[in-house]
Design a protein around this motif. Structure first.
Motif, mmCIF file in Angstrom:
data_model
loop_
_atom_site.group_PDB
_atom_site.id
_atom_site.type_symbol
_atom_site.label_atom_id
_atom_site.label_comp_id
_atom_site.label_asym_id
_atom_site.label_seq_id
_atom_site.Cartn_x
_atom_site.Cartn_y
_atom_site.Cartn_z
ATOM 1 N N GLY A 563 79.150 38.382 -48.136
ATOM 2 C CA GLY A 563 78.224 37.530 -47.553
ATOM 3 C C GLY A 563 78.219 36.031 -48.181
ATOM 4 O O GLY A 563 78.663 35.816 -49.057
ATOM 5 N N GLN A 569 76.054 28.091 -45.928
ATOM 6 C CA GLN A 569 76.741 28.057 -44.537
ATOM 7 C C GLN A 569 77.102 26.867 -43.916
ATOM 8 O O GLN A 569 77.811 26.722 -43.062
ATOM 9 N N SER A 612 75.982 35.239 -41.390
ATOM 10 C CA SER A 612 76.274 36.078 -42.592
ATOM 11 C C SER A 612 74.901 36.399 -43.322
ATOM 12 O O SER A 612 73.800 35.638 -43.308
ATOM 13 N N SER A 618 79.804 39.269 -43.384
ATOM 14 C CA SER A 618 79.817 37.946 -42.625
ATOM 15 C C SER A 618 80.575 38.101 -41.298
ATOM 16 O O SER A 618 81.438 39.151 -41.108
#
Length: 903
Positions: A563, A569, A612, A618
């Protein structure tokens, strides 16, 4: 009821039409009767001719009967019978031809009856028993009856002939009376036609000319402005209606004259409200209208301006400029716009002149609008100065960008050249000294090759990113099935996932089509799947899904990996940004993969995003435009089973093992391989392929990668690791275009379906033992290491290698050794590759020699166009250059060896 001019015309036309109809009907009937008479005469003549032939045949047959009766010969009797049959047939045919004529059928029936009776008597007379009794009284009586009956036949035929000749004389005259009657009718129609035309024309002309004269006089008066004048014409017809309309029109003109004066006053009010200068002039430049703003700007009163020209109002230099532009518009009929100074004071006007045209398109004057641009020009000067400074900065930026591109191109060459040497020598060490090195030393060689490949991939990523940012990325957009690319990418990823025992679930097949670049889309999907494998724990799972949303096709790659943190992100698609460690606890890659992926997706009109959660995995998703439905490259439908006949191995013929699961493809292979040159064996499953390869030891193996019962990559890897099969040449023939992986796993050649028959045969023959002399290949490169690596590869193909370290030396070697092919680098001292190529193509001696360009730099579009048509191939020094170069060299050298050309 009104008897209008139209009614008169209709009456006249009706009389003319009646006369024409009478004439037409009469002429048509005369033509039909004439044709009927001609047809009757022709038919009668045909019947008379047929009767004469029949009469002659009867006389001939009677003579033959008499002869046969006297001689008793069997041949004469047979001839008589045959002749009788022919006569009967002639009568029948004549009856068929006259079946629609009862009169002719009647006399032909009489002939037929007499003829049948004669034929019966003749057969009795000519029977074998009768000849023995020839001298008996009964026989003589029968002969007499036969001759008498023949006379009756002749009489019947003669009557038919006479009757038909009489009909020939009388028949045509039967229609003469009718023809004469219709001829009278025809001329009567002509007379009526002329009478109607004469009388109708006189009446019509008298009813038109007189009223038109009075109307013409009224038009003249109205044209002089006497709108109150009225024209009086008696009669309820069109001219009476026209008179009423004319009088109404005169009244409307009177009303419109008043409205025009009102409109002119309103127009003056409108132009006075406009802030710009407005003026109207005639063809000679005299002012007809100006607005209040014109009076304010010039200081001239309207009464002093109207009716005068610019030469009467303004200083000479300004007036000449105005008159020149007015004359240009009047003469050309084209609007103009120009800048002119104030007539009285400082500043400038932006003036526009447009032509005024009448309904015929003739220029009758001009209309002008002048806008004060004094303040605007001052502002424009400031903007131009800022634009100049901005342009100078842009030049600096373009210069820096050009230097960056040149630096990347130069460095790519300088870096690729030693890396190519490192990779090449490490592969040679691994292939040629495997039994001489220890396990630890082989591991070191593997580390060298892995590191070099990693550096080469880093260089390629940097160059790809630079190409995208500079706008030089070219896309080949096409419509294709979305799930077509997935098996190709999974075939590469699955071996990596098998090491970590990761399960990869392919998407459910769907009828979705995309409009995208096939190669770039596979690159995107490969990058996302390889990242998923890196960041997923052993025994994890990866899922690929394809769906449709808002006219876009969405690809999703979901893993059960480590993840990504929420704060990372937002930056995951930035260059050189790595957001986490792999399952091995280290950071892998260059940090460019996702940045390139994002730009490739955006360039194809799509978008990319992720979801994710730390510790759960993810999901990377990207979209591309929905495409049109097209035919797939491959089909999941099983082919119809066919009986495949393998060619049994025989002495002197090399054995080819064909690994293919589809019956149709097996049959195509067998048809392509000549039976007198090769023996063939088929394997339909991976297990069967490995067993037959170990047992039969074929001279060559063709291998399909996509097989439902197993993975072709595993077959290739197994055969190349097995000591009993590793030296067997393997040619991959597959729908999947994964040459890089194929060559890495040990394939000698990689062909992408569909493959032409001659290409397949040439490739197979290249890897079979040859007895011809070796061909010469000249390698031109300024790097000694690259010369050594390329030379070893070319020698492995059975060719003699010639070396040259620069362009000048290359031309000298070509003169002395006359090579069969040239491998040429572009960046060299003294004389670069472009100049060498130019000299080769300008030489009558060497212009036909194939040249393969092998370079370490990315070529521009201009350079590629320059090389197009002058080289056999342009190759980049990357991971797969060796296999590509050998394939191209063999394709050229093989035909030369078949022809027996000297080395």
């Amino acid at each position: 009821m009104r008897f209008t001019l139209a009614h008169r015309a209709y009456l006249l036309l009706s009389g003319i039409l009646l006369a024409v109809i009478v004439m037409g009907v009469s002429f048509n009937q005369i033509s039909k009767l004439s044709k009927s008479a001609n047809a009757t005469v022709a038919h009668s003549r045909m019947v008379i001719a047929s009767i004469k032939v029949l009469q002659s045949s009867v006389q001939e047959t009677g003579a033959m009967i008499t002869l046969a009766d006297l001689t008793g010969d069997e041949k004469d009797r047979s001839a008589c019978n045959t002749k009788s049959v022919q006569i009967s047939k002639q009568v029948k045919e004549l009856k068929d031809q006259t079946s629609d004529n009862p009169r002719q059928q009647a006399y032909l029936t009489n002939v037929e009856l007499a003829l049948n009776k004669w034929n019966d008597l003749s057969r009795q007379l000519l029977s074998p028993g009768e000849h023995k009794r020839a001298l008996e009284a009964s026989s003589l009586e029968l002969l007499r009856k036969t001759r008498a009956q023949q006379n009756e036949v002749n009489v019947a035929i003669q009557k038919a002939s006479v009757e038909e000749q009489q009909q020939l004389l009388v028949g045509p005259f039967a229609v003469v009376d009718t023809i004469i009657w219709f001829t009278y009718a025809f001329w009567t129609g002509i007379a009526l036609f002329l009478v109607f035309i004469g009388i109708g024309t006189i009446k019509l002309v008298r009813g038109i000319t007189s009223p038109i004269q009075r109307i013409s006089e009224g038009v003249g008066l109205v044209g002089k402005g006497e709108f109150s004048h009225k024209v009086s014409i008696q009669g309820e017809n069109e001219l009476g209606d026209l008179t009423k309309q004319f009088n109404a029109m005169a009244l409307q003109l009177h009303d419109r004259e008043d409205a025009l004066k009102t409109s002119e006053q309103r127009l003056q009010t409108i132009v006075n409200s406009v802030g710009s200068l407005i003026y109207v002039k005639d063809r000679d430049g005299r002012y007809e209208l100006i607005n209040d703003q014109y009076e304010i700007a010039t200081g001239l009163k309207r009464k002093d301006v109207l009716g005068k020209t610019a030469m009467d109002l303004f200083p000479k230099d300004i007036a000449v400029n105005i008159v020149t532009h007015d004359r240009h518009v009047v003469e050309t009929g084209i609007p103009i716009r120009y800048e002119e100074p104030h007539a009285f004071g400082q500043g400038s006007y932006l003036s526009t002149r447009v032509p005024l045209k009448n309904e015929e398109g003739q220029v009758i004057g001009t209309c002008g609008v002048s806008i004060d641009i004094t303040e605007l020009k001052a502002t424009q000067a400031v903007i131009e100065e800022k634009n100049r400074l901005l342009a100078e900065r842009n030049k600096d930026v373009e210069k820096m960008s050009r230097h960056k591109t040149e630096f990347l191109a130069s460095m790519s060459h300088e870096l690729r050249t030693p890396l190519t040497a490192i990779i090449g020598f490490s592969e040679l060490l691994d292939e040629q000294t495997r039994n001489l090195l220890s396990e630890k030393q082989l591991r070191w060689v593997g580390h060298i090759r892995t590191g070099a490949n990693h550096l080469l991939q880093l260089i390629n990523d940097i160059l790809d990113l630079a190409k995208i940012e500079s706008g030089q990325l070219s896309l080949e957009l096409e419509d294709f099935a979305a799930d077509e690319i997935v098996p190709e990418v999974l075939s590469i990823i699955k071996p990596l996932a098998m090491v970590k025992q990761i399960e990869i679930k392919p998407p459910v097949p769907q009828q979705l089509f995309v409009y995208a670049d096939r190669i770039r889309l596979k690159q995107v999907l490969y990058n996302l799947l390889s990242n998923a494998v890196k960041f997923t724990e052993p025994s994890g799972a990866i899922r690929v899904e394809i769906s449709e949303k808002d006219k876009m096709v969405v690809f999703s790659v979901t893993d059960t990996g480590v993840g990504i943190k929420p704060e990372d992100q937002a930056d995951v698609f930035e260059e050189f940004h790595q957001v986490g460690e792999t399952t091995r606890g280290i950071r892998e890659g260059t940090g460019l993969g996702l940045a390139i992926v994002k730009r490739l997706v955006n360039a194809q009109g799509g978008n990319i995003w992720l979801d994710s959660e730390i510790g759960k995995g993810s999901c990377f998703s990207f979209s591309v435009p929905l495409g049109k439905t097209v035919e797939r490259y491959w089909s999941n439908r099983a082919p119809q089973a066919r009986k495949i006949h393998e060619i049994a191995p025989e002495n002197g013929r090399p054995l080819i093992l064909i690994v293919e699961d589809e019956a149709a493809a097996q049959e195509l292979f067998l048809d392509a391989l000549p039976h007198d040159e090769f023996s063939t064996v088929i394997a339909s499953t991976p297990t069967e392929a490995v067993e037959k390869a170990r047992t039969l030891r074929p001279a060559l193996i063709t291998l399909d990668i996509m097989m439902p019962s197993g993975n072709g990559w595993e077959v290739l890897d197994t055969l190349k690791r097995d000591t009993t099969t590793k030296d067997i040449p393997i040619v991959v023939v597959s729908i999947m275009d994964r040459k890089e992986l194929g060559f890495i796993l040990g394939a000698n050649e990689y062909l992408v379906k569909p493959v032409q028959k001659n290409v397949l045969l040439s490739t197979i023959r290249n890897y079979l033992p040859a007895t011809e002399e070796q061909q010469k290949v000249l390698i031109v490169d300024d790097d000694p290491l690259i010369l050594r690596v390329i030379g070893d590869e070319i020698e492995s193909a059975g060719c003699t290698v010639l070396h040259a370290s620069n362009g000048k030396e290359a031309m000298e070697v070509m003169e002395s050794d006359n090579p069969n092919a040239v491998v040429l680098d572009l960046m060299m001292p003294e004389m670069d590759g472009f100049e060498v190529l130019h000299k080769i193509r300008c030489s009558d001696k060497f212009k036909e020699i194939p040249v393969f360009v092998l370079t370490g730099r990315r070529l521009t579009t201009t350079e590629l166009e320059k090389l197009k048509g002058q080289t056999s191939a342009v190759l980049l020094k990357d991971k797969v250059w060796k296999g590509e170069l050998l394939r191209h060299v063999r394709a050229v050298i093989d035909p030369l060896e078949k022809k027996g050309m000297p080395a």
